[in-house]
Design a protein around this motif. Structure first.
Motif, PDB file in Angstrom:
ATOM      1  N   UNK A 107       0.834  -1.208   0.000  1.00  0.00           N
ATOM      2  CA  UNK A 107       0.000   0.000   0.000  1.00  0.00           C
ATOM      3  C   UNK A 107       0.860   1.246   0.000  1.00  0.00           C
ATOM      4  N   UNK A 108       1.938   1.202   0.775  1.00  0.00           N
ATOM      5  CA  UNK A 108       2.867   2.338   0.814  1.00  0.00           C
ATOM      6  C   UNK A 108       3.495   2.569  -0.554  1.00  0.00           C
ATOM      7  N   UNK A 109       3.857   1.457  -1.217  1.00  0.00           N
ATOM      8  CA  UNK A 109       4.450   1.564  -2.543  1.00  0.00           C
ATOM      9  C   UNK A 109       3.488   2.230  -3.510  1.00  0.00           C
ATOM     10  N   UNK A 110       2.220   1.840  -3.412  1.00  0.00           N
ATOM     11  CA  UNK A 110       1.204   2.412  -4.293  1.00  0.00           C
ATOM     12  C   UNK A 110       1.076   3.918  -4.031  1.00  0.00           C
TER      13      UNK A 110
ATOM     14  N   UNK B  78      -4.401  11.293  -2.738  1.00  0.00           N
ATOM     15  CA  UNK B  78      -3.286  10.905  -1.881  1.00  0.00           C
ATOM     16  C   UNK B  78      -3.720  10.920  -0.420  1.00  0.00           C
ATOM     17  N   UNK B  79      -4.483  11.933  -0.060  1.00  0.00           N
ATOM     18  CA  UNK B  79      -4.963  11.999   1.323  1.00  0.00           C
ATOM     19  C   UNK B  79      -5.836  10.789   1.648  1.00  0.00           C
ATOM     20  N   UNK B  80      -6.620  10.365   0.673  1.00  0.00           N
ATOM     21  CA  UNK B  80      -7.465   9.180   0.903  1.00  0.00           C
ATOM     22  C   UNK B  80      -6.614   7.923   1.081  1.00  0.00           C
ATOM     23  N   UNK B  81      -5.630   7.770   0.192  1.00  0.00           N
ATOM     24  CA  UNK B  81      -4.706   6.636   0.317  1.00  0.00           C
ATOM     25  C   UNK B  81      -4.050   6.648   1.695  1.00  0.00           C
ATOM     26  N   UNK B  82      -3.621   7.837   2.091  1.00  0.00           N
ATOM     27  CA  UNK B  82      -2.957   7.984   3.381  1.00  0.00           C
ATOM     28  C   UNK B  82      -3.881   7.556   4.519  1.00  0.00           C
ATOM     29  N   UNK B  83      -5.109   8.035   4.486  1.00  0.00           N
ATOM     30  CA  UNK B  83      -6.036   7.692   5.564  1.00  0.00           C
ATOM     31  C   UNK B  83      -6.338   6.200   5.600  1.00  0.00           C
ATOM     32  N   UNK B  84      -6.415   5.600   4.415  1.00  0.00           N
ATOM     33  CA  UNK B  84      -6.727   4.168   4.419  1.00  0.00           C
ATOM     34  C   UNK B  84      -5.517   3.365   4.910  1.00  0.00           C
ATOM     35  N   UNK B  85      -4.290   3.817   4.566  1.00  0.00           N
ATOM     36  CA  UNK B  85      -3.093   3.154   5.094  1.00  0.00           C
ATOM     37  C   UNK B  85      -3.025   3.267   6.614  1.00  0.00           C
TER      38      UNK B  85
END
Lengths: 237, 237
Positions: free
Chosen positions: B122-125, B159-166
């Protein structure tokens, strides 16, 4: 070279300094209130801190426009020029400190929905230290004090140490009681926000050095040292 | 008004643009390598990323000096002036992205001392998304493309969404297995570093808008939303 309109430029530099000082005061208050809101569990105050961010952003825009105007109309050189360039950079740093204060306040709102937390004493201490860094660097700025700026610059190490010790503390809590993980993550990010605010005070110290000395400070400034976290390992089973 | 030495100024603006583009390329590479070092568990590469930071800092200093010199000698106005002011701000944003890449690399070194981690997909993505934001904003800069800049600006939400889901993912892991807390804290801060790098791409987008449009973008830019973390609560016992 044509003659420069020195008198107007002096006025404008004075105004820029006054604007930075005013913005600095506002940001200082914003962070102080965020820390107060945290220690007093005061959600109303936290909301005020968040609302203040709008004013801080407007001040940054005003400063940048004033700086650009001074550059365009007065064509400053040497120290005057450095002062205006530094103004643009410092308004950016102050805006970020305001942003970080806002983030702290947002997390305080979340924390206030939880059980009362006693873990915030260390954070309060770290916050006061950061606040005094910001105050000191703004004082050094108005006093044109390179030594004052250098003092702020070197003191950043202490904040980093406080930060690392807080980090260890929160991680220990999380490991001892996984139910505190959500909560401690907030505290951990508050600590990170404060550490970053300290870094921005350090940036401002570097700008003061640049204004007064005419050259950038050597690059090896004290910074956050995330690798210190190596000290913290998951407990062995 | 005296006649401006337009031709030299044009040369200097071109040089500044080339310097920003070069610095941008270096920072892009730095972040790409940090992400590669993470996915390949390559400590040597991580060390190279950390070492690159010195060059990035030097480039920032060179750009700032060149910008100050252009301001002092050429007394630019209007768009030229905005371009130089933007250059100073952008070099600061790029320097911070480099710093964040370095921080990621430092944490990779720590992670590599641990058991192989599968949590980094997920971090890589997220990293690839941030990287493409940086690439896109640099392209928009060289192409003078306001629409390109706006696209980067609005994509920051993703990006903020990805961050929150991570964040939610890591917190869940920590709660399920407290032995992963130290590890997940590193991953959490890597995610935060990437999210911040995305914010700096957004800042650069705002600068492009400012250069081309002559006024600052309206202030309500997409930003990190730490309060989203409210979604994550410690599991009830």
């Amino acid at each position: 070279m044509t003659e420069r309109p020195h008198i107007q430029l002096d006025d404008e530099l004075e105004n820029l300094t006054a604007q930075i000082t005013e913005m600095g005061g506002l940001v200082e208050l914003q962070l102080a209130n965020a820390l107060n809101a945290m220690s007093k569990r005061d959600s109303k105050m936290a909301q005020d801190v968040i609302a203040m961010d709008h004013d801080v952003n407007l001040q940054q825009q005003e400063i940048d426009i004033a700086a650009a105007t001074a550059l365009a109309l007065r064509q400053p050189v040497s120290r005057d020029l450095r002062e205006i360039i530094a103004t643009i950079k410092m308004s950016g740093d102050l805006e970020r400190i305001g942003d970080l204060a806002k983030n702290v306040a947002k997390r305080v709102l979340v924390l206030n929905q939880e059980e009362p937390v006693t873990l915030t004493h260390g954070l309060g201490r770290m916050g006061r230290q950061v606040l005094s860094q910001i105050k000191d660097v703004l004082d050094a700025y108005t006093a044109h004090s390179v030594s004052g700026a250098m003092e702020v610059w070197t003191s950043d190490d202490e904040i980093d140490e406080l930060y690392n010790s807080l980090l260890r503390e929160f991680l220990t809590y999380m490991m001892e009681d996984p139910r505190t993980i959500g909560l401690c993550t907030h505290l951990l990010f508050i600590a990170k926000n404060l550490e970053r605010a300290g870094d921005h005070a350090t940036n401002i110290a570097e700008m003061i050095y640049y204004i007064e000395k005419g050259e950038p400070m050597a690059e090896d400034r004290p910074k956050g040292t995330p690798n210190k976290l190596t000290d913290v390992k998951p407990k062995a089973d």
